[in-house]
Design a protein around this motif. Structure first.
Motif, PDB file in Angstrom:
ATOM      1  N   GLU A  63       1.017  -0.963   0.053  1.00 15.35           N
ATOM      2  CA  GLU A  63      -0.107   0.303   0.138  1.00 15.35           C
ATOM      3  C   GLU A  63       0.600   1.310  -0.222  1.00 15.35           C
ATOM      4  OE1 GLU A  63      -3.409  -0.282  -1.152  1.00 15.35           O
ATOM      5  OE2 GLU A  63      -2.902  -2.081  -0.586  1.00 15.35           O
ATOM      6  N   ARG A  66       2.020   1.715  -3.582  1.00 14.13           N
ATOM      7  CA  ARG A  66       0.930   2.120  -4.606  1.00 14.13           C
ATOM      8  C   ARG A  66       0.650   2.754  -4.137  1.00 14.13           C
ATOM      9  NH1 ARG A  66      -3.367  -1.802  -5.630  1.00 14.13           N
ATOM     10  NH2 ARG A  66      -2.947  -2.836  -4.011  1.00 14.13           N
ATOM     11  N   GLU A  67       0.566   3.842  -2.682  1.00 10.67           N
ATOM     12  CA  GLU A  67       0.418   5.536  -2.943  1.00 10.67           C
ATOM     13  C   GLU A  67       1.209   6.287  -3.042  1.00 10.67           C
ATOM     14  OE1 GLU A  67       0.118   8.992   0.469  1.00 10.67           O
ATOM     15  OE2 GLU A  67      -0.053   6.668   1.258  1.00 10.67           O
TER      16      GLU A  67
END
Length: 303
Positions: A63, A66-67
């Motif tokens: 995550e 991903r960000e």
């Protein structure tokens, strides 16, 4: 006419700390902003580690990656993204029983180390081939684990950048190429100046470059004070180049770099003063055999 040089910027790494440079990017927002600025300064490729915003240590959290990627692409940057798979390879022997992992150990299954690559499918990711003592830990990349990671990286449609820290790593790369585990032409990054690895000097770089498979696409970099001298040497030998705060936080002796972008600007000036030129991200994709950005999302949202 000589081909243009691919300039990679490694913006944060997993060892450099804010004690060394207060402006080191840590959060996904800071890392993304550093990548965008490096691209605007002329970098062709961004090498990206994720950091846990709380502990500031390296992270494999998909995550976070991903960000970072979403912020870069949402800003319109077309820089090539190269995600690290280096996390998860460190073993710290406990003092009481060396066969038992002590504090700081991150060693884990090879499948976990490439999970974010399989999900997000960047254009490039690193693949470390070294087993060596580094800092306070033993970095362990067994041939079995490297093979597992290589197969999964290729299956995800991602180009592995082979990280070579010494001559033995190069022999492992050649073996995996011969066995068809690693595809050719191989993308190889020669790492110089890590203690107990290849020395950061022209003779060592010349030797390692001379032993590369003939069709390799290669680059080299050195850490610390040798970053810029060995950047010039890599270019002179026909290799591509890399800078960034993962490797060095000084723009000149005793003076901290403003940021990653300033390191990129200096690197670009050196290459241009030697008679070369830096490839745009689009030109670098052609040199690396990657499809145009529009044909590769560089970000799979996993849905």
């Amino acid at each position: 006419m000589r081909k243009k040089s691919i300039l990679t910027c490694a913006v944060t790494g997993n060892i450099t700390s804010r004690a060394q440079h207060p402006g080191l990017p840590i959060t996904p927002k800071e890392i993304a902003e550093a990548v965008i600025a490096a691209g605007q300064a002329g970098a062709s490729v961004a090498h990206i580690h994720a950091r846990d915003p709380e502990t500031e240590r390296g992270s494999m959290d998909v995550e976070l990656f991903r960000e970072i990627i979403a912020r870069i692409r949402d800003a319109g940057s077309d820089i090539i993204l190269n995600l690290s798979t280096g996390e998860g390879g460190r073993f710290v022997p406990s003092l009481e029983e060396p066969s038992v992992a002590g504090p700081g150990t991150t060693l884990t299954q090879p499948e976990k180390r490439v999970a974010h690559v399989e999900i997000l499918q960047p254009e490039i990711c690193t693949l470390d081939l070294n087993t060596m003592y580094s800092g306070t830990a033993v970095v362990i990349n067994t041939p079995r684990n490297v093979e597992i990671m290589a197969k999964r990286i290729h299956r995800a449609g991602v180009l592995p950048e082979l990280e070579i820290f010494d001559g033995g790593d190069l022999q492992l790369a050649k073996l995996l190429i011969k066995r068809g585990i690693l595809k050719t032409p191989a993308l190889i990054q020669i790492v110089l100046g890590v203690r107990f690895g290849a020395s950061a000097d022209p003779a060592t770089l010349f030797y390692l470059a001379s032993q590369l498979p003939s069709d390799s696409i290669w680059a080299a970099f050195a850490i610390g004070r040798q970053e810029f001298p060995l950047l010039a040497q890599s270019w002179l030998l026909g290799g591509h180049v890399r800078v960034g705060m993962e490797d060095n936080v000084y723009i000149r002796e005793g003076i901290l770099a403003r940021d990653n972008a300033e390191l990129v600007e200096k690197a670009s000036t050196i290459v241009n003063n030697l008679g070369g030129s830096i490839a745009t991200p689009a030109e670098a994709r052609t040199l690396l055999g990657l499809p145009p950005l529009g044909n590769h999302s560089s970000f799979n949202d996993g849905n």
